[in-house]
Design a protein around this motif. Structure first.
Motif, PDB file in Angstrom:
ATOM      1  N   ASP A  85       0.797  -1.226   0.000  1.00 31.84           N
ATOM      2  CA  ASP A  85       0.000   0.000   0.000  1.00 31.84           C
ATOM      3  C   ASP A  85       0.834   1.283   0.000  1.00 31.84           C
ATOM      4  OD1 ASP A  85      -2.891  -0.761   0.041  1.00 31.84           O
ATOM      5  OD2 ASP A  85      -2.234  -1.912   1.788  1.00 31.84           O
ATOM      6  N   ASP A  96      -1.366   3.588  -4.531  1.00 28.68           N
ATOM      7  CA  ASP A  96      -1.433   2.340  -5.291  1.00 28.68           C
ATOM      8  C   ASP A  96      -1.543   1.210  -4.267  1.00 28.68           C
ATOM      9  OD1 ASP A  96      -1.186   0.149  -6.971  1.00 28.68           O
ATOM     10  OD2 ASP A  96       0.510   0.957  -8.101  1.00 28.68           O
ATOM     11  N   VAL A 128      -0.704  -1.727  -3.653  1.00 30.54           N
ATOM     12  CA  VAL A 128       0.168  -2.876  -3.917  1.00 30.54           C
ATOM     13  C   VAL A 128       0.050  -3.845  -2.744  1.00 30.54           C
ATOM     14  CG1 VAL A 128       2.535  -3.611  -4.365  1.00 30.54           C
ATOM     15  CG2 VAL A 128       1.730  -1.391  -5.221  1.00 30.54           C
ATOM     16  N   THR A 149      10.436   4.239  -2.860  1.00 28.62           N
ATOM     17  CA  THR A 149       9.201   4.980  -3.102  1.00 28.62           C
ATOM     18  C   THR A 149       9.563   6.450  -2.936  1.00 28.62           C
ATOM     19  OG1 THR A 149       8.553   4.742  -0.764  1.00 28.62           O
ATOM     20  CG2 THR A 149       7.724   3.101  -2.294  1.00 28.62           C
ATOM     21  N   LYS A 197       7.086  -2.517  -8.643  1.00 25.67           N
ATOM     22  CA  LYS A 197       6.230  -3.623  -8.216  1.00 25.67           C
ATOM     23  C   LYS A 197       6.230  -4.658  -9.332  1.00 25.67           C
ATOM     24  CE  LYS A 197       1.882  -1.678 -10.015  1.00 25.67           C
ATOM     25  NZ  LYS A 197       0.459  -1.337  -9.694  1.00 25.67           N
ATOM     26  N   ALA A 202       3.769   7.431 -10.233  1.00 25.48           N
ATOM     27  CA  ALA A 202       2.421   7.888  -9.924  1.00 25.48           C
ATOM     28  C   ALA A 202       2.443   9.406  -9.917  1.00 25.48           C
ATOM     29  CB  ALA A 202       1.961   7.352  -8.569  1.00 25.48           C
ATOM     30  N   TRP A 243      -4.945   9.885  -8.427  1.00 27.97           N
ATOM     31  CA  TRP A 243      -3.572   9.482  -8.707  1.00 27.97           C
ATOM     32  C   TRP A 243      -3.574   8.635  -9.972  1.00 27.97           C
ATOM     33  CZ3 TRP A 243       0.789  11.118  -6.393  1.00 27.97           C
ATOM     34  CH2 TRP A 243       0.678  11.741  -5.158  1.00 27.97           C
ATOM     35  N   ARG A 244      -2.694   8.984 -10.876  1.00 29.19           N
ATOM     36  CA  ARG A 244      -2.522   8.203 -12.088  1.00 29.19           C
ATOM     37  C   ARG A 244      -1.222   7.435 -11.989  1.00 29.19           C
ATOM     38  NH1 ARG A 244      -1.213  10.807 -17.980  1.00 29.19           N
ATOM     39  NH2 ARG A 244      -0.737   8.858 -19.086  1.00 29.19           N
ATOM     40  N   THR A 245      -1.249   6.144 -12.261  1.00 29.99           N
ATOM     41  CA  THR A 245      -0.037   5.319 -12.243  1.00 29.99           C
ATOM     42  C   THR A 245       0.313   4.905 -13.669  1.00 29.99           C
ATOM     43  OG1 THR A 245      -1.270   3.264 -11.869  1.00 29.99           O
ATOM     44  CG2 THR A 245      -0.552   4.479  -9.919  1.00 29.99           C
TER      45      THR A 245
END
Length: 448
Positions: free
Chosen positions: A238, A271, A273, A284, A300, A312, A319-321
């Motif tokens: 996360d 994200d 995760v 990160t 990831k 991101a 949020w755009r990844t």
């Protein structure tokens, strides 16, 4: 890599750049000028495992903190442009733990603060009594609260928006710890808690691992982190985010206030995760696009199980990844505790002109730059990169089995440190002790 921190270490705060002749062992920064810089010896240092050093560069002086050949914490200082170092050794010796990195800063009065050699240990902190004089460094047994200073890890110095010296650290252990912020008053020479509560709370079941906070072009401090369920590196999950103007009042990206301490249930998830999803703390990292919008670089597993670089970006209300790399057959399936000899490091996104973004990584010791389109975040190019340690390999001899560590001043002064050592060893004693290596000062003819 330290599965449970470094920042810097971040950290721009640690100014850490470690590029190896074999495998890297720390964070990195942008390339510096192409000419081979001047080198000068500082001291012989511990080399049997990698542990991070610290450096402060002012207009008039260079100050360095490191572990000498006998593992003793040493602080050395010299004027800019002068060869003579003044040395001072204090009563602290590092063990076999790569978490025991050093952090150092100056306060508004010019006093030197040094902290380190901490991995779930009681406070190890020294402060000068005469501004800038390393030989007046004296141990300070308590910073604020002895009860919160018995299991300290990951100390980091930074300055808040008002220029006050702040130190943050983790109180507790991996999988169960709290993030504490203290602020210093140079007039009274005392520290106090900046926050009345820990920044995050793992509720006894997990803890947060941070990179930052980093001050952005928008005047906000930006903070990214992962949650981890245990000391095992594979339990990171996360990717989360928060921002603050003053390091006291924290909000989501949209400005919605966050109640402290932040828990997993209340955190803004960038994200989601999962555990064993291929994301690790340290990797990160906050950066910014040409428009000043906050971005985060991380990695990831993709759907095929390959490890991939992602970014991101906050766009409007979401949020755009975006996947950056397109690697095939590369999977870093890290597991366990202790300091890992990492296969991958990432740097925060950096604007290149008005319409490009650079994302720098090191994969299996090879520096790589990704160039992205700033609008779409799609990859334009993946190319080999050249860093300080690459240029120094032909100048500094690196014994077999060792890596070349470099630590650059993030202010652009053109000053750096370089020293060979073995990589981390899972924080366990090795079978022998290597011959000490030379810690060198690296100075560019023309600073960045």
């Amino acid at each position: 890599m330290l599965p449970s921190l470094l920042s810097t270490s971040v950290l721009a705060l640690l100014a850490g750049v470690v590029l190896s002749s074999g495998a890297p062992t720390g964070a990195m920064q942008a390339p510096i000028a192409a000419a081979t810089p001047a080198l000068s010896a500082i001291d012989r240092v511990w080399s049997s495992h990698r542990v991070g050093y610290a450096m402060v560069v002012t207009d008039s002086r260079i100050i360095v903190a490191y572990y000498d050949a006998n593992r003793q914490l040493t602080v050395a200082s010299r004027p800019r442009g002068a060869p003579a170092w003044v040395y001072h050794k204090v009563d602290s010796w590092t063990g076999w733990d790569s978490h025991n990195y050093l952090a150092m800063a100056l306060d508004a009065a010019g006093q030197i603060h040094v902290v380190g050699n901490l991995h779930g240990d009681p406070l190890v902190y020294y402060r000068t009594t005469q501004a800038g004089d390393v030989r007046t460094l004296a141990r300070v047994p308590v910073m604020v609260d002895p009860a919160a200073e018995q299991r300290m890890t990951y100390p980091i110095f930074l300055h808040d928006a008002d220029g006050r010296l702040v130190m943050k650290y983790r109180d507790g252990r991996s999988g169960n710890g709290n993030e504490i912020y203290n602020v210093y008053d140079p007039a009274t020479r005392t520290w106090r808690h900046l926050l009345s509560t820990p920044l995050t709370d793992g509720e006894g079941r997990r803890n947060a691992y941070f990179v930052g906070p980093r001050l952005g072009p928008d005047g906000w401090f930006h903070l990214a982190w992962v949650w981890r369920e245990s000391p095992m590196a594979e339990t990171n999950h996360d990717l989360s985010y928060a921002k603050s103007r003053d390091l006291v009042h924290w909000t989501r990206a949209d400005g919605t206030p966050l109640t402290l301490p932040i828990r997993l249930s209340s955190a803004e998830i960038v994200d989601p995760v999962p555990v064993e999803g291929g994301m690790i703390n340290n990797n990160t990292v906050i950066g910014f696009d040409p428009g000043g919008r906050v971005m985060i670089t991380y990695h990831k597993f993709d759907k095929a199980g390959n490890t991939q670089i992602f970014v991101a970006r906050r766009e409007g209300d979401r949020w755009r990844t975006q996947q950056v790399s397109g690697w095939q057959g590369f999977r870093w399936d890290f597991r366990g505790g202790g300091s890992l000899d990492s296969r991958l490091f990432v740097e925060g996104p950096v604007p290149v002109g008005r319409d490009r973004i650079r994302v720098s990584v090191i994969r299996d010791g090879k520096p790589i730059d990704f160039l992205l389109d700033a609008a779409s975040l799609k990859r334009i190019e993946e190319r080999p990169a050249n860093r300080l340690a690459d240029r120094l390999r032909g100048v500094i001899a690196v014994p077999e089995g060792m890596v070349l560590n470099t630590l650059e001043d993030p202010s652009g002064s053109g000053v750096a440190l370089a020293w060979p050592s073995r990589p981390p060893h899972r924080d366990q004693p090795d079978e022998d002790i290597t011959t000490p290596t030379v810690l060198r000062l690296v100075e560019e003819a023309t600073p960045r």
